[in-house]
Design an enzyme around this catalytic site. Sequence first.
Site, PDB file in Angstrom:
ATOM      1  N   LYS A  33       0.844  -1.211   0.000  1.00  0.00           N
ATOM      2  CA  LYS A  33       0.000   0.000   0.000  1.00  0.00           C
ATOM      3  C   LYS A  33       0.867   1.244   0.000  1.00  0.00           C
ATOM      4  CE  LYS A  33      -1.789   1.923   3.963  1.00  0.00           C
ATOM      5  NZ  LYS A  33      -1.582   3.348   4.082  1.00  0.00           N
ATOM      6  N   ASN A  34       1.855   1.312   0.900  1.00  0.00           N
ATOM      7  CA  ASN A  34       2.587   2.574   1.081  1.00  0.00           C
ATOM      8  C   ASN A  34       3.577   2.843  -0.028  1.00  0.00           C
ATOM      9  OD1 ASN A  34       1.026   3.071   3.253  1.00  0.00           O
ATOM     10  ND2 ASN A  34       2.542   2.431   4.774  1.00  0.00           N
TER      11      ASN A  34
HETATM   12  C1  EPZ Z   1       3.864   6.995   6.563  1.00  0.00           C
HETATM   13  O1  EPZ Z   1       3.125   8.035   7.188  1.00  0.00           O
HETATM   14  C2  EPZ Z   1       2.899   5.842   6.383  1.00  0.00           C
HETATM   15  N1  EPZ Z   1       1.829   6.245   5.504  1.00  0.00           N
HETATM   16  C3  EPZ Z   1       2.345   5.403   7.734  1.00  0.00           C
HETATM   17  O2  EPZ Z   1       1.574   4.234   7.503  1.00  0.00           O
HETATM   18  C4  EPZ Z   1       3.508   5.014   8.638  1.00  0.00           C
HETATM   19  O3  EPZ Z   1       3.002   4.724   9.927  1.00  0.00           O
HETATM   20  C5  EPZ Z   1       4.509   6.169   8.732  1.00  0.00           C
HETATM   21  O4  EPZ Z   1       4.937   6.569   7.412  1.00  0.00           O
HETATM   22  C6  EPZ Z   1       5.759   5.776   9.506  1.00  0.00           C
HETATM   23  O5  EPZ Z   1       6.359   4.689   8.906  1.00  0.00           O
HETATM   24  C7  EPZ Z   1       2.069   6.169   4.162  1.00  0.00           C
HETATM   25  O6  EPZ Z   1       3.140   5.816   3.733  1.00  0.00           O
HETATM   26  C8  EPZ Z   1       0.910   6.549   3.282  1.00  0.00           C
HETATM   27  P1  EPZ Z   1       6.093  10.143   8.781  1.00  0.00           P
HETATM   28  P2  EPZ Z   1       3.777   9.531   7.252  1.00  0.00           P
HETATM   29  O7  EPZ Z   1       6.138  11.381   7.962  1.00  0.00           O
HETATM   30  O8  EPZ Z   1       4.581   9.767   6.045  1.00  0.00           O
HETATM   31  C9  EPZ Z   1       6.236  13.482  12.196  1.00  0.00           C
HETATM   32  C10 EPZ Z   1      -0.273   2.836   7.620  1.00  0.00           C
HETATM   33  O9  EPZ Z   1      -0.758   2.256   8.592  1.00  0.00           O
HETATM   34  N2  EPZ Z   1       6.294  14.465  11.104  1.00  0.00           N
HETATM   35  O10 EPZ Z   1       7.212   9.160   8.668  1.00  0.00           O
HETATM   36  O11 EPZ Z   1       2.708  10.486   7.584  1.00  0.00           O
HETATM   37  C11 EPZ Z   1       4.906  12.758  12.248  1.00  0.00           C
HETATM   38  O12 EPZ Z   1       3.957  13.490  12.974  1.00  0.00           O
HETATM   39  C12 EPZ Z   1       0.155   4.281   7.766  1.00  0.00           C
HETATM   40  O13 EPZ Z   1      -0.046   2.309   6.506  1.00  0.00           O
HETATM   41  C13 EPZ Z   1       6.424  15.816  11.413  1.00  0.00           C
HETATM   42  O14 EPZ Z   1       6.483  16.209  12.579  1.00  0.00           O
HETATM   43  O15 EPZ Z   1       4.737   9.368   8.515  1.00  0.00           O
HETATM   44  C14 EPZ Z   1       5.270  11.451  12.926  1.00  0.00           C
HETATM   45  O16 EPZ Z   1       5.280  11.661  14.323  1.00  0.00           O
HETATM   46  C15 EPZ Z   1      -0.187   4.844   9.126  1.00  0.00           C
HETATM   47  N3  EPZ Z   1       6.476  16.715  10.398  1.00  0.00           N
HETATM   48  C16 EPZ Z   1       6.705  11.190  12.453  1.00  0.00           C
HETATM   49  O17 EPZ Z   1       7.191  12.450  11.968  1.00  0.00           O
HETATM   50  C17 EPZ Z   1       6.414  16.339   9.077  1.00  0.00           C
HETATM   51  O18 EPZ Z   1       6.482  17.229   8.185  1.00  0.00           O
HETATM   52  C18 EPZ Z   1       6.801  10.181  11.325  1.00  0.00           C
HETATM   53  O19 EPZ Z   1       5.885  10.577  10.320  1.00  0.00           O
HETATM   54  C19 EPZ Z   1       6.279  14.968   8.787  1.00  0.00           C
HETATM   55  C20 EPZ Z   1       6.225  14.044   9.812  1.00  0.00           C
END
Ligand code: EPZ
Length: 454
Positions: free
Chosen positions: A49-50
């Site tokens: 999916k991702n």
């Molecule tokens: C991706 O989300 C995935 N989604 C998530 O999968 C997954 O849990 C996550 O990566 C971590 O692996 C997709 O790929 C569509 P991050 P994403 O940016 O990109 C913070 C599932 O179940 N952050 O790595 O949103 C954020 O709040 C889903 O398939 C900022 O602060 O995750 C989080 O605490 C759920 N500022 C951490 O970083 C930003 O600009 C990691 O988020 C970006 C992120």
Amino acid sequence: MRLKYTSAVHLNIEFISFKAVYIGEKNLEKFIIKGGRRLQGEVEISGAKNAAVAIIPAAILSDEPCVLENVPNISDVSISLRILYEMGADVKFIGKNTVRIDASGIKDPVVPYEMAKHMRASYYFLGTFLGKFKRARVAMPGGCYLGDRPIDQHLKAFSTLGASCTLDHGMIDIQAETLLGSQIYFDMVTVGATINTMLAAVKATGMTVIENAAKEPHIVDLANFLNSMGADIMGAGTDVIKIRGVKKLKGTTYAIIPDQIEAGTFMVAAAATKGDVLIKNVIPKHLESITAKLEKIGVNVEEFDDSIRISVDGPLVKTSIKTMPHPGFPTDMQPQISTLLCLAEGTSIVTESIFDNRFRYVDELRRMGANVSVDGKVAVIEGVGSFMGAPVTAPDLRAGAALVIAGLAAKGVTEIEDIYHIERGYESFEEKLRSLGADIEKKSVPGVAVRKAL
Ligand code: EPZ
């Protein structure tokens, strides 16, 4: 052959053109599970999916048609394809899991709220539009069930590349005269911002270097897809990714990697039911952190080239887990492994280090007899002998999958509502489980299903 589009999950397409009738806002369906049956047999894992939700928008960067293979038939993919179709792309399924995308018809890089709100990953259209058109207007991604999920790092990267980013009545508006390759250092490891930066930088002028980059398998998959179109990306899978901008990207045919989280979910389901399951179409290296933790819990894991066998012949025992960016233990497996630890002897500790609020499923597990206490980002899990079946509600995608695992292991009947969350990320979930011997069926809940024609 004409097929009809029925719901956000069962994406059936007219082979002549993609006609999406509606996307169910809230499909009022539920799973009914009669637990206590051991899972046995073989199951095939679908595309990731991702990876798919990043590669589908990335196809826009090409000036020629792309063919994507091993595309999972899940609602997040349906929504991504729907957005492309509505913007003027030609989208045709040429096989059950093979789609041809010709995005040359897209002229107006705008994704309105009505479409963006269905899927958080719609923000990947920002990077891809910026990369291709040097401008984009995409609705701010919705709030999220996992806690605060800002996109400051995405916007920081776009600005560093030379774009101006403004928020205009809920729409993120970005534009750039030129995109200049730059040095970008993320304050934290972020999958989304790493992906969005790759999409924006792939046609920029000069070299972009991303430091503190995410290393997930879907980051590598996106880089391989873009390179197959003629991009020049090095270092994906490490914490430094270098992207030398190119002028043109050509069409390609590309197969998406298997979904390591779907594979991990079936590994845990097999263990929770003390079953014996061969999980096929996997990349064992992507599962290393999950395998290591399952072995510590007392699960037998046998690795083959592209499959993995799970069995249990002794007690499950406690362990401690902390979710981390890849190659650490994935946060997307946290609800599932925590559910398994509820059935292990002793006291386990699970620390969720990525998201602020990823224990919402614990309240639901407690209805089934779990003994878990949560304090902020830490869950203390006291093992109980078994779960009792109960009516529960899926709070989000991976938590929903965890409740299915609990229902499969439980004594008695479990009913799970709001399964539309689960169908965002698991293709034919109940059919695959039934083929392993599970007693699970999907039933519609009486009442008006909210459906909106999009
Ligand atoms: C991706 O989300 C995935 N989604 C998530 O999968 C997954 O849990 C996550 O990566 C971590 O692996 C997709 O790929 C569509 P991050 P994403 O940016 O990109 C913070 C599932 O179940 N952050 O790595 O949103 C954020 O709040 C889903 O398939 C900022 O602060 O995750 C989080 O605490 C759920 N500022 C951490 O970083 C930003 O600009 C990691 O988020 C970006 C992120």
